[in-house]
Design a protein around this motif. Structure first.
Motif, short mmCIF file in Angstrom:
data_model
loop_
_atom_site.label_atom_id
_atom_site.label_comp_id
_atom_site.label_asym_id
_atom_site.label_seq_id
_atom_site.Cartn_x
_atom_site.Cartn_y
_atom_site.Cartn_z
N ILE A 4 0.84 -1.20 0.00
CA ILE A 4 0.00 0.00 0.00
C ILE A 4 0.87 1.25 0.00
O ILE A 4 2.05 1.20 0.36
CB ILE A 4 -0.91 0.02 1.25
CG1 ILE A 4 -0.07 -0.25 2.52
CG2 ILE A 4 -2.06 -0.94 1.14
CD1 ILE A 4 -0.78 0.12 3.79
N LYS A 5 0.25 2.36 -0.39
CA LYS A 5 0.97 3.64 -0.39
C LYS A 5 0.43 4.59 0.67
O LYS A 5 1.08 5.54 1.06
CB LYS A 5 0.83 4.31 -1.77
CG LYS A 5 1.52 3.54 -2.87
CD LYS A 5 1.84 4.46 -4.04
CE LYS A 5 2.89 3.94 -4.97
NZ LYS A 5 2.81 2.52 -5.28
N SER A 6 -0.82 4.30 1.14
CA SER A 6 -1.41 5.20 2.15
C SER A 6 -2.17 4.40 3.19
O SER A 6 -2.76 3.36 2.88
CB SER A 6 -2.36 6.17 1.45
OG SER A 6 -3.43 5.43 0.89
N ALA A 7 -2.14 4.90 4.43
CA ALA A 7 -2.88 4.23 5.51
C ALA A 7 -3.44 5.30 6.44
O ALA A 7 -2.92 6.42 6.50
CB ALA A 7 -1.93 3.31 6.28
N ILE A 28 5.23 4.73 3.69
CA ILE A 28 3.77 4.82 3.46
C ILE A 28 3.25 6.14 4.04
O ILE A 28 3.59 6.50 5.18
CB ILE A 28 3.07 3.61 4.12
CG1 ILE A 28 3.53 2.32 3.41
CG2 ILE A 28 1.56 3.76 4.10
CD1 ILE A 28 3.18 1.06 4.13
N ASP A 29 2.43 6.87 3.27
CA ASP A 29 1.84 8.12 3.78
C ASP A 29 0.76 7.77 4.80
O ASP A 29 -0.05 6.85 4.57
CB ASP A 29 1.19 8.91 2.63
CG ASP A 29 2.23 9.39 1.63
OD1 ASP A 29 3.41 9.45 2.01
OD2 ASP A 29 1.85 9.67 0.48
N VAL A 30 0.73 8.48 5.92
CA VAL A 30 -0.22 8.14 6.98
C VAL A 30 -1.04 9.36 7.39
O VAL A 30 -0.50 10.42 7.70
CB VAL A 30 0.52 7.59 8.23
CG1 VAL A 30 -0.48 7.18 9.30
CG2 VAL A 30 1.41 6.41 7.87
N CYS A 31 -2.38 9.20 7.38
CA CYS A 31 -3.29 10.23 7.90
C CYS A 31 -3.76 9.75 9.27
O CYS A 31 -4.07 8.56 9.45
CB CYS A 31 -4.53 10.37 7.03
SG CYS A 31 -4.16 10.95 5.41
N VAL A 32 -3.85 10.69 10.21
CA VAL A 32 -4.17 10.30 11.59
C VAL A 32 -5.32 11.14 12.11
O VAL A 32 -5.40 12.34 11.82
CB VAL A 32 -2.93 10.54 12.50
CG1 VAL A 32 -3.20 10.11 13.92
CG2 VAL A 32 -1.70 9.83 11.94
N PHE A 33 -6.20 10.49 12.90
CA PHE A 33 -7.14 11.27 13.71
C PHE A 33 -7.02 10.85 15.16
O PHE A 33 -7.07 9.64 15.48
CB PHE A 33 -8.60 11.05 13.25
CG PHE A 33 -9.57 11.71 14.21
CD1 PHE A 33 -9.71 13.09 14.23
CD2 PHE A 33 -10.28 10.95 15.14
CE1 PHE A 33 -10.56 13.70 15.16
CE2 PHE A 33 -11.12 11.56 16.06
CZ PHE A 33 -11.27 12.94 16.06
#
Ligand code: NAD
Length: 490
Positions: A4-7, A28-33
């Motif tokens: 994967i490239k994003s998580a 891997i690019d990671v978005c967080v909440f």
């Protein structure tokens, strides 16, 4: 293998930030909440710890770090991720409301994994619109170092999601253990809880302090468990006769009143105080940061030993490290019009001396790696060596020109000075990632038949590749320092 490239990571506490660090360092690019305003700072600290550990752990260079972004809502994270890793507190209702928000905007392909330590996946998915997309992926702290992740599906999870989850986590250096039947607390925490229960009884009944219990583990069976687990260790405890003998000898003991089994001590205020005070006496002299660094340093070195011995968790590390190094380009696309980039790494702490800079002997290690890489480029790889022959180094000259410190990045470039018949003459440059030239080395190698141990002609495909590089490299300017001996006049 699915990569994967994003998580997306929901919840950036102890476990969420460990996941974030592993993902980011795998490129891997990671978005967080996470609703906590302190989350970005604590995540940054965990990423720094992980980076420090990886530089010691891995020989291969890491990919370029992924991009980290903190977003304002769960559904924004869901929109920009290929997989969601949920790591919010261990409450069914909290986890279910996160899934509800994810599903508002998520594509049907989005996989959701829960880090839960023991809630059944069937319960987690019971209110979902697309329950087949949810699986448990239970990791271990620190997530960036420990390879195990228990993967457990619920009654509605699809096999495709389980397979893809395992594959995604294998690709980031983990060991997915697929648990086919769901059961509360899965495998590892069931085992740990039985030990935890007994330990609490020992403290409660004033039989041992927290420190004595930890000593009983870390000076003895803990060292065995890390490399052989329980059954393989007991097999050896049975001597030559193995497991059957072990069971006949020790099996009956379990029926003696040795354990408290399911009888759990109540966490009275008195017991909590006792355990906490003893723990302060035992470990309060170290800060949590110091303990975390010590834990990471020890884990890194254990894992490296297991890797050297090709055993257990070391096999996962070896595969991961090799996969990072395997980004070698196709020989037909190789640009031979200039020296070849052969090797890169970061300086692990055990390569440094008391000054904190790389020791003299490790310069030769780096040049050996550069030669090994050149060998692999011309096709003299492990398979070739097993079947045809190998190059032996017969002469070496190294110039040490500048220092490099623990954790800093280096790379080598290699020019083929001569490459015909049985002889291969190489010149390597070792550079700091900031461009400084750290050392040069010149090697003469002879191709050897590993059966006769005598000089021999290389195989045709190796000759062909070597000649292609040599015919281009012989037109390059001669490297400064070529053919130098030790400079002093005697
Ligand atoms: N701590 C461990 O050793 C360990 C090991 C394996 C698995 N787990 C599991 O991982 C999960 C997280 O545990 P932890 O130890 O990281 O907990 P933690 O308390 O350290 O972190 C939880 C984080 O979730 C955030 N949070 C709370 N509500 C949220 C919401 N609605 N949306 C997004 N974020 C929210 C909190 O601000 C906090 O940062 C649990 O399910 C736990 O069982 C923990």
């Amino acid at each position: 293998m699915k990569s994967i490239k994003s998580a997306g990571v929901i919840g950036a506490g102890v476990i969420g930030s460990g996941w974030i660090a592993r993902l980011i360092l795998n490129g891997i690019d990671v978005c967080v909440f996470d609703p906590s305003k302190d989350a970005p700072k604590s995540v940054e600290k965990v990423i720094n710890n992980a980076e420090r550990a990886y530089k010691n752990l891995l020989r291969s260079p890491l990919p370029k770090k992924g991009v980290l972004s903190f977003l304002d809502t769960v559904s924004e994270v869901a929109k920009s991720s290929e997989i969601i890793i949920e790591a919010v507190p261990e409450r069914l209702s909290a986890k279910q409301s996160v899934y509800k928000e994810i599903e508002l905007n998520a594509s049907n392909e989005l996989i959701i994994t829960s880090s839960t330590s023991g809630i059944l996946p069937s319960d987690l998915q019971s209110e979902m619109k697309n329950p087949e997309r949810l699986t448990v992926a239970h990791p271990f702290n620190p997530v960036y170092l420990l390879p195990l992740v228990e993967v457990v599906g619920g009654s509605k999870t699809s096999q495709k999601v389980i397979d893809e989850t395992c594959s995604i986590f294998s690709n980031i250096g983990m060991f997915p253990l697929y648990i086919k039947k769901e059961i509360p607390a899965f495998i590892a925490d069931r085992l740990l809880e039985s030990v935890w229960r007994e330990a609490l009884w020992l403290v409660n009944d004033d039989i041992a302090t927290t420190e004595e219990i930890d000593d009983a583990i870390r000076y003895g069976f803990g060292l065995r468990w890390a490399q052989m687990g329980l059954f393989e260790t007991y097999r050896l405890a049975g001597g030559e006769a193995g497991m059957r003998h072990f069971i006949s000898q020790f099996g009956p003991c379990l029926e003696w009143p040795w354990t408290h089994l399911m009888d759990v001590p109540e966490f009275t205020e008195e017991l909590v105080d006792k355990v906490s005070n003893q723990s302060d006496d035992q470990s309060g002299k170290h800060s949590i940061d110091e303990l975390m660094q010590k834990r990471d340093d020890n884990l890194v070195d254990f894992l490296k030993v297991l890797k050297e011995n090709r055993w257990g968790a070391g096999n996962t590390l070896k595969e991961f490290d090799d996969s990072l190094g395997n980004s070698r380009i196709d020989f037909s696309e190789l640009d031979v019009s200039k020296p070849l980039k052969t090797f890169s790494t970061h300086i692990p702490k055990d390569w440094a001396d008391y000054n904190g800079h790389m020791t003299e002997a490790r310069y030769l290690d780096c040049f050996s790696e550069a030669t090994t890489e050149l060998m692999a480029i011309i096709g003299a790889d492990e398979e070739y060596i097993a079947n045809i022959g190998s190059y032996f180094t017969v002469e070496t000259h190294i110039r040490h020109l500048d220092e490099v410190l623990i954790g800093e990045g280096i790379y080598s470039k290699t020019q083929v000075i001569y490459g015909e018949n049985k002889k291969l003459h190489l010149f390597h440059w070792l550079h700091h990632n900031d461009g400084r030239l750290l050392a040069t080395a010149e090697h003469m190698l002879i191709h050897v038949d590993l059966k006769t141990r005598g000089a021999s002609m290389p195989g045709d495909s190796v000759i062909e590749k070597m000649e292609r590089i040599y015919s281009a490299h012989k037109n390059l300017p001669k490297p400064e320092g070529l053919s130098r001996a030790v400079g002093d006049k005697v």
